[in-house]
Design an enzyme around this catalytic site. Structure first.
Site, PDB file in Angstrom:
ATOM      1  N   HIS A  98     -15.163  15.873  28.353  1.00 50.62           N
ATOM      2  CA  HIS A  98     -14.356  14.745  27.850  1.00 50.62           C
ATOM      3  C   HIS A  98     -13.569  15.197  26.618  1.00 50.62           C
ATOM      4  O   HIS A  98     -14.130  15.339  25.529  1.00 50.62           O
ATOM      5  CB  HIS A  98     -15.274  13.579  27.495  1.00 50.62           C
ATOM      6  N   HIS A 115      -9.146  10.314  24.969  1.00 54.65           N
ATOM      7  CA  HIS A 115      -9.451   8.987  24.410  1.00 54.65           C
ATOM      8  C   HIS A 115      -9.843   8.982  22.940  1.00 54.65           C
ATOM      9  O   HIS A 115     -10.553   8.082  22.495  1.00 54.65           O
ATOM     10  CB  HIS A 115     -10.534   8.298  25.268  1.00 54.65           C
ATOM     11  N   TYR A 146     -11.841  10.916  21.294  1.00 50.53           N
ATOM     12  CA  TYR A 146     -13.173  11.382  20.933  1.00 50.53           C
ATOM     13  C   TYR A 146     -13.070  12.802  20.363  1.00 50.53           C
ATOM     14  O   TYR A 146     -11.974  13.340  20.206  1.00 50.53           O
ATOM     15  CB  TYR A 146     -14.119  11.264  22.142  1.00 50.53           C
TER      16      TYR A 146
HETATM   17  C1  LIG Z   1     -15.970  -0.267  31.377  1.00 47.89           C
HETATM   18  C2  LIG Z   1     -15.171   0.998  31.205  1.00 47.89           C
HETATM   19  C3  LIG Z   1     -15.808   2.121  30.658  1.00 47.89           C
HETATM   20  C4  LIG Z   1     -15.100   3.324  30.530  1.00 47.89           C
HETATM   21  N1  LIG Z   1     -15.753   4.456  30.085  1.00 47.89           N
HETATM   22  C5  LIG Z   1     -15.128   5.648  30.122  1.00 47.89           C
HETATM   23  C6  LIG Z   1     -15.841   6.847  29.903  1.00 47.89           C
HETATM   24  O1  LIG Z   1     -17.056   6.862  29.733  1.00 47.89           O
HETATM   25  N2  LIG Z   1     -15.136   8.013  29.916  1.00 47.89           N
HETATM   26  C7  LIG Z   1     -13.791   8.045  30.164  1.00 47.89           C
HETATM   27  O2  LIG Z   1     -13.194   9.119  30.155  1.00 47.89           O
HETATM   28  N3  LIG Z   1     -13.110   6.928  30.443  1.00 47.89           N
HETATM   29  C8  LIG Z   1     -13.744   5.737  30.446  1.00 47.89           C
HETATM   30  N4  LIG Z   1     -13.067   4.610  30.821  1.00 47.89           N
HETATM   31  C9  LIG Z   1     -11.677   4.734  31.325  1.00 47.89           C
HETATM   32  C10 LIG Z   1     -11.675   4.857  32.856  1.00 47.89           C
HETATM   33  O3  LIG Z   1     -12.298   6.065  33.281  1.00 47.89           O
HETATM   34  C11 LIG Z   1     -10.239   4.837  33.412  1.00 47.89           C
HETATM   35  O4  LIG Z   1      -9.569   5.987  32.954  1.00 47.89           O
HETATM   36  C12 LIG Z   1      -9.477   3.598  32.991  1.00 47.89           C
HETATM   37  O5  LIG Z   1     -10.256   2.424  33.192  1.00 47.89           O
HETATM   38  C13 LIG Z   1      -8.148   3.466  33.765  1.00 47.89           C
HETATM   39  O6  LIG Z   1      -8.363   3.431  35.148  1.00 47.89           O
HETATM   40  P1  LIG Z   1      -8.408   2.038  35.992  1.00 47.89           P
HETATM   41  O7  LIG Z   1      -7.104   1.333  35.740  1.00 47.89           O
HETATM   42  O8  LIG Z   1      -8.559   2.472  37.415  1.00 47.89           O
HETATM   43  O9  LIG Z   1      -9.559   1.240  35.476  1.00 47.89           O
HETATM   44  C14 LIG Z   1     -13.732   3.393  30.918  1.00 47.89           C
HETATM   45  C15 LIG Z   1     -13.112   2.240  31.420  1.00 47.89           C
HETATM   46  C16 LIG Z   1     -13.820   1.064  31.592  1.00 47.89           C
HETATM   47  C17 LIG Z   1     -13.121  -0.130  32.184  1.00 47.89           C
END
Ligand SMILES: Cc1cc2nc3c(=O)[nH]c(=O)nc-3n(C[C@H](O)[C@H](O)[C@H](O)COP(=O)(O)O)c2cc1C
Length: 336
Positions: free
Chosen positions: A163, A166, A168
């Site tokens: 990772h 975002h 981090y």
């Molecule tokens: C509840 C939730 C938790 C997430 N946790 C992570 C995570 O642990 N690591 C990460 O890289 N992105 C995390 N994301 C981002 C998602 O992996 C994804 O990139 C983002 O939701 C956009 O895709 P989508 O429109 O299909 O939801 C999270 C998103 C949501 C909604």
């Protein structure tokens, strides 16, 4: 009919049965600050395996306790985490999917009582001020990722994703917005890449399976890294043996993001074309025909779905139907 979405994809002898990937999503459901998996994780991830997803990447899992986003994050900082993770891996395998783990360190975005670590002592707005990492901290971080990778291997994961997105820790080192260091880990792009490069090398010392890195290829800050800079970073990662760049965006600074279907696909497309490396596209991909267009036009190699798979664990079956593909349902569900 040939649908790209349902064509298999192989990396380093690991074959995903289709191109549908469950994006990593924190569940904040570990108890007692121990980072161990609970029933929630077993049910949640196994359901998406039953639902026909090719690869499940489990949530950001902390390689060090101070690298958790919250006390309820999953962890892989101790050998005691391996047996629970192995149970999860076996459960997902028995239900027909491959499984990866996202190895993470939250850096300045950790919401913990203890000292938090970042490249520089610059807080994320309205959050606690982190300590600027000293050389011992950097060594501990690199070793944390290495040991996390070793444990992921022991648990039987098919894929490791680092990772670096975002906002981090690893993203914070990559970006001039958050990295104001004056030593060999800050300043020019070579130096800002150094920690990620060392983490990849450390992971590679114990792991020979498929390796993904997630990046935020748009930092939504005029002072931040450009897409061109991320293309350069992607070339470096490829040269180090990274198999796929998972192209996300944002999270480094508070920003109003104009999100529309496929809003990040361009990042995956440009990195794929210009760095000549496999990419994953993510972000508001919910329609089977859209996923098919992304793959069919060579804009990405895999599509990742996040929230859609929270809403609908059976998306893969509905997508197959929409694309005129016959997928075998689990035998127990065939009467439906
Ligand atoms: C509840 C939730 C938790 C997430 N946790 C992570 C995570 O642990 N690591 C990460 O890289 N992105 C995390 N994301 C981002 C998602 O992996 C994804 O990139 C983002 O939701 C956009 O895709 P989508 O429109 O299909 O939801 C999270 C998103 C949501 C909604």
């Amino acid at each position: 009919m040939n649908a790209q979405l349902f064509s298999p994809y192989t990396i380093k002898q690991v074959t995903f049965k289709n191109r549908i990937v469950m994006a990593p999503m924190c569940q904040y459901s570990a108890h007692d600050q121990d980072g161990k998996i609970q029933d929630w994780h077993r049910v949640h991830y196994a359901s998406r395996a039953v639902g026909g997803v090719g690869l499940i990447i489990i949530e950001a899992t902390a390689v060090l306790p101070e690298g958790r986003i919250s006390y309820r994050d999953l962890g892989i900082w101790s050998d005691e985490h391996v047996s629970g993770l192995k149970e999860l891996v076996d459960l997902v395998h028995r239900n027909g999917a491959k499984i990866g783990i996202q190895l993470a360190h939250a850096g300045r975005k950790a919401e913990l009582e203890e000292t938090i670590i970042a490249p520089s002592a610059i807080p994320f707005p309205d959050k606690k001020t982190p300590k600027a990492a000293e050389s011992g901290d950097i060594r501990r971080i690199v070793e944390g990722f290495r040991d996390g990778a070793r444990r992921a291997k022991e648990a039987g994961f098919d894929v490791i994703e680092i990772h670096a997105a975002h906002g981090y820790l690893l993203n914070e080192f990559l970006s001039p917005v958050t990295n104001h260091r004056e030593d060999e880990y800050g300043g020019n792009a070579d130096n800002r890449y150094r920690l990620l490069g060392e983490v990849i090398e450390a992971v590679n010392s114990v792991w020979s399976g498929p390796l993904f890195v997630r990046v935020s290829a748009n930092e939504y800050d005029p002072q931040g890294n450009s897409l061109e800079q991320y293309i350069d970073y992607a070339r470096r990662m490829k040269a180090q043996g990274v198999d796929l760049i998972d192209c996300s965006s944002g999270g480094l600074v508070p920003a109003q993001i104009q999100a529309f279907p496929g809003y990040q696909v361009n990042l995956a497309e440009q990195i794929r074309r210009q760095a000549e490396v496999a990419t994953g596209a993510v972000g508001l991909i919910t329609e089977p025909s859209h996923a098919e267009e992304i793959l069919g036009n060579g804009r990405a190699d895999l599509v990742l779905l996040g929230r859609e798979l929270l809403r609908n664990p059976y998306w893969a079956y509905e997508a197959a139907k929409a694309l005129n593909i016959t997928l075998d349902r689990p035998v127990q569900y065939q009467r439906a």
